[in-house]
Design an enzyme around this catalytic site. Sequence first.
Site, PDB file in Angstrom:
ATOM      1  N   HIS A 158       8.396  -0.258  -4.957  1.00 24.53           N
ATOM      2  CA  HIS A 158       7.434   0.000  -5.723  1.00 24.53           C
ATOM      3  C   HIS A 158       7.322  -0.014  -6.656  1.00 24.53           C
ATOM      4  CE1 HIS A 158       5.198   3.387  -4.004  1.00 24.53           C
ATOM      5  NE2 HIS A 158       5.207   2.767  -5.083  1.00 24.53           N
ATOM      6  N   GLU A 194      12.132   5.515   0.723  1.00 22.63           N
ATOM      7  CA  GLU A 194      12.657   5.062  -0.921  1.00 22.63           C
ATOM      8  C   GLU A 194      13.059   6.215  -1.696  1.00 22.63           C
ATOM      9  OE1 GLU A 194       8.412   4.041  -2.574  1.00 22.63           O
ATOM     10  OE2 GLU A 194       7.605   3.214  -1.225  1.00 22.63           O
ATOM     11  N   ALA A 201       1.052  -0.988  -0.024  1.00 22.43           N
ATOM     12  CA  ALA A 201      -0.007  -0.343   0.105  1.00 22.43           C
ATOM     13  C   ALA A 201       0.641   0.729   0.114  1.00 22.43           C
ATOM     14  CB  ALA A 201      -0.884  -0.213   1.398  1.00 22.43           C
TER      15      ALA A 201
HETATM   16  N1  LIG Z   1       2.362  -0.431  -4.725  1.00 21.09           N
HETATM   17  C1  LIG Z   1       1.705  -0.009  -5.252  1.00 21.09           C
HETATM   18  O1  LIG Z   1       2.650   0.264  -6.263  1.00 21.09           O
HETATM   19  C2  LIG Z   1       0.192   1.084  -5.224  1.00 21.09           C
HETATM   20  C3  LIG Z   1      -0.532   1.448  -6.493  1.00 21.09           C
HETATM   21  C4  LIG Z   1      -1.525   1.840  -6.228  1.00 21.09           C
HETATM   22  C5  LIG Z   1      -2.051   1.722  -5.500  1.00 21.09           C
HETATM   23  N2  LIG Z   1      -0.620   1.936  -4.479  1.00 21.09           N
HETATM   24  C6  LIG Z   1      -1.444   1.977  -2.102  1.00 21.09           C
HETATM   25  O2  LIG Z   1      -2.676   0.937  -2.238  1.00 21.09           O
HETATM   26  C7  LIG Z   1      -3.414   1.274  -1.295  1.00 21.09           C
HETATM   27  C8  LIG Z   1      -4.737   0.911  -1.816  1.00 21.09           C
HETATM   28  O3  LIG Z   1      -5.473   1.644  -2.687  1.00 21.09           O
HETATM   29  P1  LIG Z   1      -6.792   1.505  -3.609  1.00 21.09           P
HETATM   30  O4  LIG Z   1      -6.842   1.710  -5.309  1.00 21.09           O
HETATM   31  O5  LIG Z   1      -7.368  -0.130  -3.649  1.00 21.09           O
HETATM   32  O6  LIG Z   1      -7.375   2.093  -3.237  1.00 21.09           O
HETATM   33  P2  LIG Z   1      -9.043   2.417  -2.087  1.00 21.09           P
HETATM   34  O7  LIG Z   1      -9.846   3.636  -2.536  1.00 21.09           O
HETATM   35  O8  LIG Z   1      -9.953   1.884  -3.691  1.00 21.09           O
HETATM   36  O9  LIG Z   1      -9.213   1.755  -1.318  1.00 21.09           O
HETATM   37  C9  LIG Z   1      -8.482   1.557  -0.055  1.00 21.09           C
HETATM   38  C10 LIG Z   1      -9.502   1.452   0.537  1.00 21.09           C
HETATM   39  O10 LIG Z   1      -9.296   1.510   2.135  1.00 21.09           O
HETATM   40  C11 LIG Z   1     -10.354   1.613   3.446  1.00 21.09           C
HETATM   41  N3  LIG Z   1     -10.291   2.127   4.371  1.00 21.09           N
HETATM   42  C12 LIG Z   1      -9.885   3.470   4.684  1.00 21.09           C
HETATM   43  N4  LIG Z   1      -8.859   3.281   5.966  1.00 21.09           N
HETATM   44  C13 LIG Z   1      -9.556   1.787   6.326  1.00 21.09           C
HETATM   45  C14 LIG Z   1      -9.041   0.888   7.344  1.00 21.09           C
HETATM   46  N5  LIG Z   1      -8.403   2.541   8.714  1.00 21.09           N
HETATM   47  N6  LIG Z   1      -8.679   0.263   7.807  1.00 21.09           N
HETATM   48  C15 LIG Z   1      -9.262  -0.719   6.961  1.00 21.09           C
HETATM   49  N7  LIG Z   1      -9.570  -0.197   5.463  1.00 21.09           N
HETATM   50  C16 LIG Z   1      -9.773   1.136   5.340  1.00 21.09           C
HETATM   51  C17 LIG Z   1     -11.194   2.770   2.234  1.00 21.09           C
HETATM   52  O11 LIG Z   1     -12.614   2.889   2.993  1.00 21.09           O
HETATM   53  C18 LIG Z   1     -11.820   2.105   1.507  1.00 21.09           C
HETATM   54  O12 LIG Z   1     -12.274   1.125   0.499  1.00 21.09           O
HETATM   55  C19 LIG Z   1      -3.408   2.997  -1.668  1.00 21.09           C
HETATM   56  O13 LIG Z   1      -2.462   3.656  -0.451  1.00 21.09           O
HETATM   57  C20 LIG Z   1      -2.413   3.091  -3.098  1.00 21.09           C
HETATM   58  O14 LIG Z   1      -1.696   4.262  -2.641  1.00 21.09           O
HETATM   59  C21 LIG Z   1       0.259   1.537  -4.472  1.00 21.09           C
END
Ligand SMILES: NC(=O)c1ccc[n+]([C@@H]2O[C@H](COP(=O)([O-])OP(=O)(O)OC[C@H]3O[C@@H](n4cnc5c(N)ncnc54)[C@H](O)[C@@H]3O)[C@@H](O)[C@H]2O)c1
Length: 313
Positions: free
Chosen positions: A287, A267, A237
């Site tokens: 990443h 990073e 995440a």
């Molecule tokens: N590794 C990578 O290269 C990469 C790529 C894309 C996204 N990401 C990261 O992945 C994460 C998720 O992305 P996504 O597109 O699924 O986002 P999203 O907004 O679709 O989903 C996030 C979910 O987390 C929930 N949430 C918020 N606070 C919470 C908590 N305390 N406990 C449990 N759930 C909670 C929200 O309600 C939401 O449903 C983000 O941090 C994003 O930046 C990483």
Amino acid sequence: MPKTRSTKKNKRIMKVLVTDGMSAEGIQVLKSAGHEVVEESINQNELSEKIKGYDAIIVRSATKVTKEVIDASDLRAIGRAGVGTDNIDKDAAKAKGIPVLNTPAASSISVAELAIGHMFATSRFLHVGKKGMSDNGWPKKQYSKGIELTGKTLGIVGLGNIGVELAKRAKGLGMRVIASDPAKNEDPYADIVTEDELFKIADFISFHVPAKKDGSAYISENEIDQMKDGVVLINCARGGCIDERALLLALNSGKVRAAGIDVFENEPITDNQSKLVDHPNVSVSPHIGGSTLEAQTRVGIEIADKINQTLNL
Ligand SMILES: NC(=O)c1ccc[n+]([C@@H]2O[C@H](COP(=O)([O-])OP(=O)(O)OC[C@H]3O[C@@H](n4cnc5c(N)ncnc54)[C@H](O)[C@@H]3O)[C@@H](O)[C@H]2O)c1
């Protein structure tokens, strides 16, 4: 300054500036709509001057679309080919009525697959297997006590775009899938539980939550203490979602059996993080969760479609 041309029907050709690169498929979508596309990496200091005459700009994370740039422009749309829009001054854009567009779900499958990759790696020693064979020739005994994912319970913290894609795939592997998310009461792919329940039950826990506003960790010593002995933690995440110091302590004590990490507190990583990165029970990647060819193609096409729709309004 770029000049604006007109078609025979006197419909103005829109000019789109792409500064940080974009998939060829995305560029084609823009061109097919009749827009003129300029792909140019522009020095940040020169952007305010060069932006004049463009109707839209598409950036990734390198270019900053600041208030100065926005105020100097006649932009009608700002596109971020990817998820985070921290590099765009959204208040300045809003003040001028310019929509800021992004592609939040285009890389979800790629990230979900990487999370599963780290689960397999740590379960079957794939992350150390090659080095083990290079060093020792045939470390079969050392790597013969792996575990299967089938039948294990996966806890997903954050069941948004990526969490759901992971849940679907984990189901296909025969895992029991539970999830905690304050925005969800039910889901076809996961049993919704409280975070406390999830920590108690899950054999694997994968985090797919946004970064906390204050930058603090979701998971530190207290949370790890509540988890099952021998739990496996996956963080694809945001860096710092799991406190790295607490994770290293828990890996050393055996409380956490293994971890898969794609995102880090710093990073690129620094020397201070090498104990975690080099830990034999930690599978790492730099990443690259959203960095697949398919995701980049989808990102390009999706942002181009959104820009086209906005410019055609
Ligand atoms: N590794 C990578 O290269 C990469 C790529 C894309 C996204 N990401 C990261 O992945 C994460 C998720 O992305 P996504 O597109 O699924 O986002 P999203 O907004 O679709 O989903 C996030 C979910 O987390 C929930 N949430 C918020 N606070 C919470 C908590 N305390 N406990 C449990 N759930 C909670 C929200 O309600 C939401 O449903 C983000 O941090 C994003 O930046 C990483």
